[in-house]
Design a protein around this motif. Structure first.
Motif, PDB file in Angstrom:
ATOM      1  N   ILE A   1       1.781  10.817  13.530  1.00 37.73           N
ATOM      2  CA  ILE A   1       1.705  11.138  12.106  1.00 37.73           C
ATOM      3  C   ILE A   1       3.089  11.058  11.469  1.00 37.73           C
TER       4      ILE A   1
ATOM      5  N   SER B   1       0.884  16.186   6.213  1.00 38.32           N
ATOM      6  CA  SER B   1       1.426  14.841   5.972  1.00 38.32           C
ATOM      7  C   SER B   1       0.892  14.197   4.694  1.00 38.32           C
TER       8      SER B   1
ATOM      9  N   TYR C   1       4.123   8.585   8.480  1.00 33.94           N
ATOM     10  CA  TYR C   1       4.768   9.106   7.270  1.00 33.94           C
ATOM     11  C   TYR C   1       6.077   8.369   7.008  1.00 33.94           C
TER      12      TYR C   1
ATOM     13  N   THR D   1      -1.939   9.438   4.964  1.00 31.79           N
ATOM     14  CA  THR D   1      -1.916   9.237   6.407  1.00 31.79           C
ATOM     15  C   THR D   1      -3.160   8.534   6.931  1.00 31.79           C
TER      16      THR D   1
END
Length: 178
Positions: free
Chosen positions: A75, A30, A79, A34
């Motif tokens: 996550i 990611s 994102y 993050t």
């Protein structure tokens, strides 16, 4: 109190590293953004990831794959929000606060301090941590979007603005000395 079952210990030893590896892989995929601490939204996501990892490792009712999916979902949402906020000022405004100018050139902006619930002692503490012993030694004191207080030291070649910080329209300020 100190020991429940051998299977519980085995679960921690087996599931813990697997969940940890999954989290690290997701974070690498990611990107660096993050886990930044740029604002309150980022902090909430970081705490949620830690809490989820803890639940996966310690809670028998959470299966490894369910927990890994939960980590991936958090996550992915982080994102998506950060990707969208870079492209939309509306979304950026919803998830990110602006920095607040608390003092400039030795003068405290008491209205801004009151709105942000920052005390004079908070500002003096930030000054001390920068090695300053008087408010007049600071060109500006700024409450950042992550809740930290930045101190810009005064210099002889100052420019009037403070980089990226909205200036108060009608400052309610009171001269203050440290």
């Amino acid at each position: 109190m100190f020991f429940d079952t051998w299977s519980g210990l085995a679960r921690v030893v087996i599931v813990g590293p697997l969940a940890y590896v999954a989290l690290v892989l997701f974070l690498r995929i990611s990107g660096k953004r993050t886990l930044t601490k740029l604002n309150a939204f980022d902090l909430v996501v970081t705490v949620a990831l830690g809490s989820t990892l803890s639940s996966i490792v310690l809670t028998k009712s959470v299966a490894l794959l369910e927990g890994v999916l939960a980590l991936a979902t958090l996550i992915a949402l982080q994102y998506l929000i950060t990707w969208s906020s870079v492209r939309s000022s509306l979304i950026e405004g919803l998830v990110k606060a602006e920095p607040t100018l608390l003092a400039r050139d030795g003068e405290l902006f008491t209205g801004a301090m009151r709105r942000q619930r920052v005390t004079r002692d908070d500002i003096l503490s930030a000054l001390r941590s920068e090695g300053l012993d008087d408010l007049s030694q600071a060109a500006a004191v700024v409450l950042e979007t992550d809740g930290s207080i930045s101190v810009l030291k005064a210099s002889s070649d100052r420019t009037p603005g403070v980089m990226g910080v909205p200036q108060p329209e009608t400052p309610s300020r009171r001269p203050g000395r440290a």
